[in-house]
Design an enzyme around this catalytic site. Structure first.
Site, PDB file in Angstrom:
ATOM      1  N   ASP A   1      17.937  45.894  26.665  1.00  0.00           N
ATOM      2  CA  ASP A   1      17.373  44.343  27.579  1.00  0.00           C
ATOM      3  C   ASP A   1      18.195  44.019  26.047  1.00  0.00           C
ATOM      4  OD1 ASP A   1      17.034  41.528  27.515  1.00  0.00           O
ATOM      5  OD2 ASP A   1      14.998  42.007  27.931  1.00  0.00           O
TER       6      ASP A   1
ATOM      7  N   LYS B   1      30.650  30.355  25.228  1.00  0.00           N
ATOM      8  CA  LYS B   1      31.527  30.483  24.715  1.00  0.00           C
ATOM      9  C   LYS B   1      32.551  30.796  23.170  1.00  0.00           C
ATOM     10  CE  LYS B   1      31.954  33.833  27.234  1.00  0.00           C
ATOM     11  NZ  LYS B   1      31.581  35.797  26.756  1.00  0.00           N
TER      12      LYS B   1
ATOM     13  N   GLY C   1      25.753  46.005  27.619  1.00  0.00           N
ATOM     14  CA  GLY C   1      26.649  45.010  29.422  1.00  0.00           C
ATOM     15  C   GLY C   1      27.497  46.085  29.835  1.00  0.00           C
TER      16      GLY C   1
ATOM     17  N   ASP D   1      22.358  48.626  28.737  1.00  0.00           N
ATOM     18  CA  ASP D   1      22.157  48.114  30.391  1.00  0.00           C
ATOM     19  C   ASP D   1      21.023  47.914  30.595  1.00  0.00           C
ATOM     20  OD1 ASP D   1      24.929  47.278  32.167  1.00  0.00           O
ATOM     21  OD2 ASP D   1      22.961  46.769  33.092  1.00  0.00           O
TER      22      ASP D   1
ATOM     23  N   GLY E   1      28.027  45.640  33.740  1.00  0.00           N
ATOM     24  CA  GLY E   1      29.369  44.718  34.499  1.00  0.00           C
ATOM     25  C   GLY E   1      30.723  44.892  34.181  1.00  0.00           C
ATOM     26  N   GLN E   2      31.687  43.934  34.913  1.00  0.00           N
ATOM     27  CA  GLN E   2      32.501  44.186  35.369  1.00  0.00           C
ATOM     28  C   GLN E   2      33.398  44.742  34.272  1.00  0.00           C
ATOM     29  OE1 GLN E   2      35.163  40.441  35.326  1.00  0.00           O
ATOM     30  NE2 GLN E   2      36.212  41.840  37.318  1.00  0.00           N
TER      31      GLN E   2
ATOM     32  N   TYR F   1      28.478  27.902  30.552  1.00  0.00           N
ATOM     33  CA  TYR F   1      29.387  29.395  29.715  1.00  0.00           C
ATOM     34  C   TYR F   1      30.296  29.233  29.122  1.00  0.00           C
ATOM     35  CZ  TYR F   1      32.890  32.959  31.068  1.00  0.00           C
ATOM     36  OH  TYR F   1      33.342  34.075  30.368  1.00  0.00           O
TER      37      TYR F   1
ATOM     38  N   ILE G   1      39.862  38.466  35.418  1.00  0.00           N
ATOM     39  CA  ILE G   1      40.148  40.286  35.389  1.00  0.00           C
ATOM     40  C   ILE G   1      39.726  39.932  37.116  1.00  0.00           C
ATOM     41  CG2 ILE G   1      38.946  42.037  34.358  1.00  0.00           C
ATOM     42  CD1 ILE G   1      38.827  40.224  31.629  1.00  0.00           C
TER      43      ILE G   1
END
Length: 320
Positions: A53, A146, A8, A34, A11-12, A142, A172
């Site tokens: 993936d 988690k 990933g 990614d 991502g951010q 979500y 974030i």
């Protein structure tokens, strides 16, 4: 020297964690992975990258073996507001990527970092100074992912001895990557709009307090936890961490210290507001401070000043 795989990476967090860890461990020791190949281009200058993936367990496992990985940062997730639009997909991606990460780590004896979130809490959780160990009954898919991820990671630690570690990130804030569909994204969007238009329409109402963290502190938390002495870790999955708590009005007031003409109004998004109302106002991160020395460097004033400087630089260069 560690051999790290960041899944990933586009991502951010991942887009900045790759560069951050390569400066520490060396470019060739950090592999960026990614699903979107276009997001990997910038990483190919100073280190390896792989299209992956995370739901493809066979290829995932092959990459871990080929590069002799010993540490996996699993950053794959659909965020809170995006996940509510397609809960089934959110569960499939968020939990599928974690299951593959943990099972591959079990077979190859890797350490695993998977971020949790304030989204793991819910409306029955104490809202102020939320304890490390408390009621966790989230009302979003979500958050359900988690909490499930924390429990599954703990299971792999206790059952198989896999070195799993995690932090519950607040919102974030970063100037490097655009928002990705999270409830706290207003705290990123507001800076871009302040610089470009001197005006922002906020989708959360005044008085909506949420914990936040500036990206440099988030990156520091990832690495410091993974480098921490395991004998001192009482909690593993997952540590409360925070740096600041504010509502939209406080952030707007801080921006006006630098851009006096900035104005903000409101158009409340009922879905995001409902999510935000179910999350804590502030976290107690004393366990992270005591067990591995967590200590953020940025408060609201320092973060605001740096964000505005960096975004103004991008704006003046025509990058936004």
């Amino acid at each position: 020297m560690k051999r790290i795989l960041i899944v990933g990476a586009g991502g951010q967090i991942g887009s900045e964690l790759v560069d951050y860890t390569r400066k520490i461990y060396g470019g060739n020791n950090v592999i960026a992975a990614d699903l979107d190949e276009s997001k990997l281009t910038k990483f190919q200058i100073d280190g390896p990258s792989e299209k992956l993936d995370a739901l493809d367990g066979e290829k995932y496992h092959e990459i871990v073996k080929r590069y002799k990985i010993d540490t996996i940062y699993n950053l794959v997730a659909l965020l809170s507001a995006t996940g509510e639009k397609n809960p089934t997909l959110a569960w499939k991606i968020n939990m599928g990527a974690l299951e593959n990460s943990l099972e591959i780590a079990r077979q190859e004896n890797c350490a695993v970092f998977t971020p949790s979130s304030i989204g793991a809490f819910g409306p029955n959780t104490p809202a102020d100074n939320t304890p490390q160990d408390t009621i966790m009954q989230p009302t979003t898919i979500y958050g359900v992912c988690k909490v499930s991820g924390e429990l599954l990671s703990n299971y792999y630690y206790y059952r198989f001895g896999i070195d799993t570690r995690s932090v519950r990130f607040p919102g974030i804030i970063s100037y490097a990557t655009p928002p990705g569909g999270g409830t706290t994204d207003y705290a990123v969007e507001i800076f871009y709009e302040a610089v470009k238009n001197k005006h922002y329409t906020c989708y959360l109402k005044p008085g909506t307090f949420l914990d936040m963290m500036y990206m440099p502190d988030a990156l520091k938390a990832c690495v410091e936890l993974m480098e921490a002495d395991p004998s001192k870790l009482i909690h593993r999955n997952s540590f409360n961490v925070t740096a600041m708590s504010f509502d939209p009005e406080m952030l707007a007031d801080e921006i006006r210290k630098h851009i006096p003409e900035f104005k903000m109004d409101y158009n409340i998004d009922p879905i995001k507001q409902k999510i935000a109302d179910s999350w804590p106002n502030s976290l107690d991160d004393s366990c992270a401070r005591n067990e591995w020395g967590w200590n953020p460097q940025y408060n609201l004033a320092a973060m605001t000043m740096d964000m505005l400087e960096k975004i103004e630089e991008k704006y003046n260069k025509g990058l936004i």
